[in-house]
Design a protein around this motif. Structure first.
Motif, PDB file in Angstrom:
ATOM      1  N   GLY A 121       9.049  -4.432  -2.722  1.00  0.00           N
ATOM      2  CA  GLY A 121       8.030  -3.389  -2.656  1.00  0.00           C
ATOM      3  C   GLY A 121       6.847  -3.763  -3.528  1.00  0.00           C
ATOM      4  O   GLY A 121       6.972  -4.557  -4.459  1.00  0.00           O
ATOM      5  N   MET A 122       5.693  -3.210  -3.202  1.00  0.00           N
ATOM      6  CA  MET A 122       4.514  -3.532  -4.014  1.00  0.00           C
ATOM      7  C   MET A 122       3.686  -2.270  -4.197  1.00  0.00           C
ATOM      8  O   MET A 122       3.420  -1.552  -3.241  1.00  0.00           O
ATOM      9  N   VAL A 123       3.282  -2.039  -5.420  1.00  0.00           N
ATOM     10  CA  VAL A 123       2.397  -0.923  -5.725  1.00  0.00           C
ATOM     11  C   VAL A 123       1.162  -1.510  -6.402  1.00  0.00           C
ATOM     12  O   VAL A 123       1.272  -2.199  -7.413  1.00  0.00           O
ATOM     13  N   PHE A 124       0.002  -1.277  -5.797  1.00  0.00           N
ATOM     14  CA  PHE A 124      -1.229  -1.907  -6.254  1.00  0.00           C
ATOM     15  C   PHE A 124      -2.031  -0.959  -7.146  1.00  0.00           C
ATOM     16  O   PHE A 124      -1.818   0.255  -7.139  1.00  0.00           O
ATOM     17  N   GLN A 125      -2.995  -1.554  -7.805  1.00  0.00           N
ATOM     18  CA  GLN A 125      -3.922  -0.773  -8.624  1.00  0.00           C
ATOM     19  C   GLN A 125      -4.637   0.287  -7.791  1.00  0.00           C
ATOM     20  O   GLN A 125      -4.852   1.404  -8.228  1.00  0.00           O
ATOM     21  N   VAL A 151       4.621   7.655   4.064  1.00  0.00           N
ATOM     22  CA  VAL A 151       5.947   7.294   3.556  1.00  0.00           C
ATOM     23  C   VAL A 151       6.926   6.970   4.688  1.00  0.00           C
ATOM     24  O   VAL A 151       7.798   6.132   4.534  1.00  0.00           O
ATOM     25  N   THR A 152       6.752   7.596   5.851  1.00  0.00           N
ATOM     26  CA  THR A 152       7.722   7.372   6.948  1.00  0.00           C
ATOM     27  C   THR A 152       7.382   6.152   7.810  1.00  0.00           C
ATOM     28  O   THR A 152       8.260   5.610   8.478  1.00  0.00           O
ATOM     29  N   GLN A 186      -1.858  10.198  -5.623  1.00  0.00           N
ATOM     30  CA  GLN A 186      -1.860   9.121  -4.618  1.00  0.00           C
ATOM     31  C   GLN A 186      -0.975   7.962  -5.062  1.00  0.00           C
ATOM     32  O   GLN A 186      -0.235   7.386  -4.265  1.00  0.00           O
ATOM     33  N   GLN A 187      -1.061   7.648  -6.344  1.00  0.00           N
ATOM     34  CA  GLN A 187      -0.246   6.524  -6.811  1.00  0.00           C
ATOM     35  C   GLN A 187       1.239   6.885  -6.757  1.00  0.00           C
ATOM     36  O   GLN A 187       2.079   6.036  -6.459  1.00  0.00           O
ATOM     37  N   ARG A 188       1.566   8.150  -6.983  1.00  0.00           N
ATOM     38  CA  ARG A 188       2.976   8.547  -6.880  1.00  0.00           C
ATOM     39  C   ARG A 188       3.436   8.496  -5.424  1.00  0.00           C
ATOM     40  O   ARG A 188       4.585   8.146  -5.141  1.00  0.00           O
ATOM     41  N   VAL A 189       2.533   8.820  -4.489  1.00  0.00           N
ATOM     42  CA  VAL A 189       2.864   8.658  -3.062  1.00  0.00           C
ATOM     43  C   VAL A 189       3.111   7.176  -2.754  1.00  0.00           C
ATOM     44  O   VAL A 189       4.057   6.821  -2.038  1.00  0.00           O
ATOM     45  N   ALA A 190       2.277   6.314  -3.316  1.00  0.00           N
ATOM     46  CA  ALA A 190       2.453   4.867  -3.082  1.00  0.00           C
ATOM     47  C   ALA A 190       3.822   4.405  -3.588  1.00  0.00           C
ATOM     48  O   ALA A 190       4.470   3.557  -2.971  1.00  0.00           O
TER      49      ALA A 190
END
Ligand code: ADP
Ligand code: MG
Length: 249
Positions: free
Chosen positions: A89-93, A107-108, A151-155
């Motif tokens: 998984g990747m979470v970006f700035q 998310v789906t 938004q970042q928590r959604v990511a």
């Protein structure tokens, strides 16, 4: 679990080199990340931290060396590569949510398209994950209607929905207004406590102290120093690390 999987690092880089033209951005990188480990990567801008993350999920090909996930070399293409992208998984700035999809759809989408999860099941799990990161009540909104922290928590929920073996976080809080940094770090600390394997590029010392098993310091494409957070922040060994810390602390 068999004997090998208990001892094989989840991620292993050996002798990894990467150039962009004349620029040697990753230099002889040897690095192992164990299952359940939280590794914080720290270092000056331009030192190769993002390239390192991108190499681990093969967004960037490398010039030499090997990268293995769970004992297997990274696949080059096709279905195996798509599978790798769901394992890593990747979470970006910059959040990178799909602007025209709702939070729930963001998310789906991966589970339905890549993992072939049934829509109803994907939806149910997405709501559980959105609840876990504290934004379930935002499920039907578009990303732009949310704060940066939301938004970042959604990511993060989107990454979790793929059931990754490891999540790479590339400066996940550096684009956020200061008052939103804490809510995102709290979610990440929760994941760390739940045993998620994480590689986190961040300068947030508080997070490193709370959640990291190990800190690695990068400079000019090299891994210059590795230590526990306590050792690294109180007693850095290299001049480069001392220099860097004196600027950020
Ligand atoms: P960091 O994340 O530590 O700031 P990066 O991995 O983004 O560092 O970048 C390392 C170096 O590689 C920098 O000098 C950057 O300008 C350069 N670089 C990154 N991506 C590219 C690219 N796609 N093409 C050319 N140079 C790049
Ligand atoms: Mg970067």
């Amino acid at each position: 679990m068999d004997v090998t999987s208990a001892t094989t690092p989840l991620v292993r880089l050996s002798g990894v080199n990467k150039h962009f033209g004349d620029l040697h951005v990753l230099r002889d990188i040897d690095l192992e990340v164990d299952k359940g480990e939280v590794l914080v990567v720290i270092g000056p801008s331009g030192s190769g931290k993002s390239t390192l993350c991108r190499a681990i999920n093969r967004l960037e090909p490398i010039d030499s060396g090997t990268i293995e996930l769970d004992g297997e070399p990274l696949p080059q293409e096709g279905k195996a590569l798509a599978r790798l992208r769901s394992d890593v998984g990747m979470v970006f700035q910059s959040f990178n949510l799909f602007a025209h999809k709702t939070v729930l759809e963001n998310v789906t989408l991966g589970p339905v398209k890549v993992r072939r999860t049934k829509k109803a099941d994907a939806r149910e799990e997405a709501l559980t994950l959105l609840d876990r990161v504290g934004v379930k009540d935002q499920a039907d909104k578009l990303p732009a209607q949310l704060s940066g922290g939301q938004q970042q928590r959604v990511a993060i929920a989107r990454a979790l929905a793929m059931h990754p073996k490891v999540i790479l976080f590339d400066e996940p809080t550096s684009a956020l207004d200061p008052e939103m940094v804490g809510e995102v770090l709290d979610v990440m600390v929760g994941l760390a406590r739940d045993g998620m394997t994480m590689v986190v590029v961040t300068h947030e010392m508080g997070f490193a102290r709370k959640a990291a098993n190990r800190v690695v310091f990068m400079a000019d494409g090299r891994l210059v120093e590795q230590a526990t957070p306590e050792e690294f922040f109180t007693n850095p060994q290299s001049t480069r690390a001392k220099d860097f810390l004196s600027k950020i602390l």
